[in-house]
Design an enzyme around this catalytic site. Structure first.
Site, PDB file in Angstrom:
ATOM      1  N   ASP A  44       0.845  -1.212   0.000  1.00  0.00           N
ATOM      2  CA  ASP A  44       0.000   0.000   0.000  1.00  0.00           C
ATOM      3  C   ASP A  44       0.880   1.262   0.000  1.00  0.00           C
ATOM      4  O   ASP A  44       0.388   2.382  -0.080  1.00  0.00           O
ATOM      5  CB  ASP A  44      -1.022  -0.005   1.149  1.00  0.00           C
ATOM      6  N   SER A  45       2.211   1.056   0.020  1.00  0.00           N
ATOM      7  CA  SER A  45       3.143   2.165  -0.210  1.00  0.00           C
ATOM      8  C   SER A  45       2.858   2.810  -1.559  1.00  0.00           C
ATOM      9  O   SER A  45       3.288   3.932  -1.822  1.00  0.00           O
ATOM     10  CB  SER A  45       4.593   1.666  -0.165  1.00  0.00           C
ATOM     11  N   ASP A  83      -1.367  -6.213  -0.493  1.00  0.00           N
ATOM     12  CA  ASP A  83      -1.353  -5.569   0.829  1.00  0.00           C
ATOM     13  C   ASP A  83      -2.755  -5.057   1.149  1.00  0.00           C
ATOM     14  O   ASP A  83      -3.306  -4.235   0.407  1.00  0.00           O
ATOM     15  CB  ASP A  83      -0.369  -4.386   0.750  1.00  0.00           C
ATOM     16  N   LYS A 113      -1.126  -9.493   2.733  1.00  0.00           N
ATOM     17  CA  LYS A 113      -0.353  -9.035   3.907  1.00  0.00           C
ATOM     18  C   LYS A 113      -1.252  -8.152   4.740  1.00  0.00           C
ATOM     19  O   LYS A 113      -2.040  -7.366   4.200  1.00  0.00           O
ATOM     20  CB  LYS A 113       0.888  -8.251   3.463  1.00  0.00           C
ATOM     21  N   GLU A 115      -1.181  -5.707   8.514  1.00  0.00           N
ATOM     22  CA  GLU A 115      -0.335  -5.122   9.556  1.00  0.00           C
ATOM     23  C   GLU A 115      -0.903  -5.443  10.942  1.00  0.00           C
ATOM     24  O   GLU A 115      -2.124  -5.382  11.143  1.00  0.00           O
ATOM     25  CB  GLU A 115      -0.270  -3.590   9.379  1.00  0.00           C
ATOM     26  N   GLU A 182       9.497  -4.140  10.263  1.00  0.00           N
ATOM     27  CA  GLU A 182       9.843  -2.825   9.690  1.00  0.00           C
ATOM     28  C   GLU A 182      10.390  -1.878  10.749  1.00  0.00           C
ATOM     29  O   GLU A 182       9.766  -1.668  11.802  1.00  0.00           O
ATOM     30  CB  GLU A 182       8.600  -2.202   9.010  1.00  0.00           C
TER      31      GLU A 182
HETATM   32  O1  KIV Z   1       3.501  -1.091   1.626  1.00  0.00           O
HETATM   33  C1  KIV Z   1       4.637  -1.572   1.530  1.00  0.00           C
HETATM   34  O2  KIV Z   1       5.338  -1.415   0.528  1.00  0.00           O
HETATM   35  C2  KIV Z   1       5.125  -2.348   2.658  1.00  0.00           C
HETATM   36  C3  KIV Z   1       6.575  -2.688   2.676  1.00  0.00           C
HETATM   37  C4  KIV Z   1       7.348  -1.505   3.039  1.00  0.00           C
HETATM   38  C5  KIV Z   1       6.859  -3.822   3.564  1.00  0.00           C
HETATM   39  O3  KIV Z   1       4.386  -2.641   3.529  1.00  0.00           O
END
Ligand code: KIV
Length: 277
Positions: A44-45, A83, A113, A115, A182
């Protein structure tokens, strides 16, 4: 053959390091995949490095699915991990299950993924029971940036380090196939790596993790609003792109682009006829 969760687990057992990069589009996914990187994270970056948001919080599931679909079209070997964005798995186990299903069924990802540690363990367990592989993510979890009061190193006090270890164990016991650590002190990340059975994938967590993940724009130098300390720029893509853009602009203004090489010819007689009309 597509990379499987069992292969990723085996890599830890054999002491083989695991590399993971983010990708958000077809072209990048293809390059990363062809390089033999086993894990591609559609992080989600993308909210920051592709969409220009200030944090990952505004990212919607629609945006994530759109980009995950592009990545799964480009990645043939790597496991693609979608994510789950802010508040798409927090409300209930049912909500987590229904949104994770969208990543797998609609977008073609092989895993998701999410969090959090102890607080999301129940959701991880249920997803895994339903056949959805899960990558955990603890430490500096960017979706909680307002709670943390900024992007700060996590786990520096005895209490915080103990909590982080408990989170890692909870994710492991819930059945995740790996966990991202992280922005955690390197010695703590190494200790967590020893204490849990699943691979730890570090980002700003030192060399003692089982693997490493980076945001691809950080290693390519293509997102420069903020360059994290943990990122190593292997190239400065913004400089190269800027040079090409400047050159194109100058050539158009000067009338030197396009040349014959970039143009298409036609039968001269047709032109003569047309001119005569
Ligand atoms: O959103 C993302 O790219 C991430 C990575 C930094 C692990 O969660």
């Amino acid at each position: 053959m597509r990379v499987t969760v069992n292969q990723i687990r085996e890599m830890k057992a054999k002491g083989e390091k695991i590399s993971c990069l983010t990708a958000y589009d077809y072209v990048t996914a293809k390059i990363v995949d062809e390089a033999g990187i086993p894990l591609i994270l559609v992080g989600d970056s993308l909210g920051m490095v592709v969409l220009g948001y200030e944090s990952t919080i505004p990212v919607t599931i629609g945006e994530m699915l759109h980009h995950t679909k592009a990545v799964t079209r480009g990645a043939k070997q790597a496991m693609v991990i979608g994510d789950m964005p802010f508040m798409t798995y927090h409300l209930s186990v049912e909500q987590a299950l229904s949104n994770a299903t969208r990543f797998i069924q609609e977008a073609g990802a092989q895993a998701v993924k999410l969090e959090g540690g102890v607080t999301v363990a129940e959701k991880i367990k249920r997803l895994v029971e339903c056949g959805i592989p899960v990558m955990g993510h603890i430490g500096l979890t960017p979706q909680s940036v307002h709670q943390f009061g900024g992007y700060k190193v996590q786990g520096r006090t005895p209490e915080a380090a103990t909590r982080l270890l408990e989170d890692a164990k909870a994710v492991d016991e819930a059945g995740a196939f790996s966990v991202v650590l992280e922005t955690v002190p390197a010695p703590l990340a190494a200790l967590i790596t020893e204490k849990i059975s699943i691979p730890t994938i570090g980002i700003g967590a030192g060399i003692g993790c089982d693997g490493q993940v980076q945001v691809i724009n950080d290693i390519l130098g293509s997102y420069t609003d903020f360059v994290p300390k943990h990122a190593k720029q292997y190239v400065k893509l913004t400089d190269i792109v800027r040079q090409a853009v400047d050159q194109f602009h100058s050539e158009v203004i000067a009338g030197t682009f396009p040349t014959e090489k970039q143009s298409f010819a036609m039968d001269e007689s047709i032109l003569v006829e047309l001119k005569a009309k």
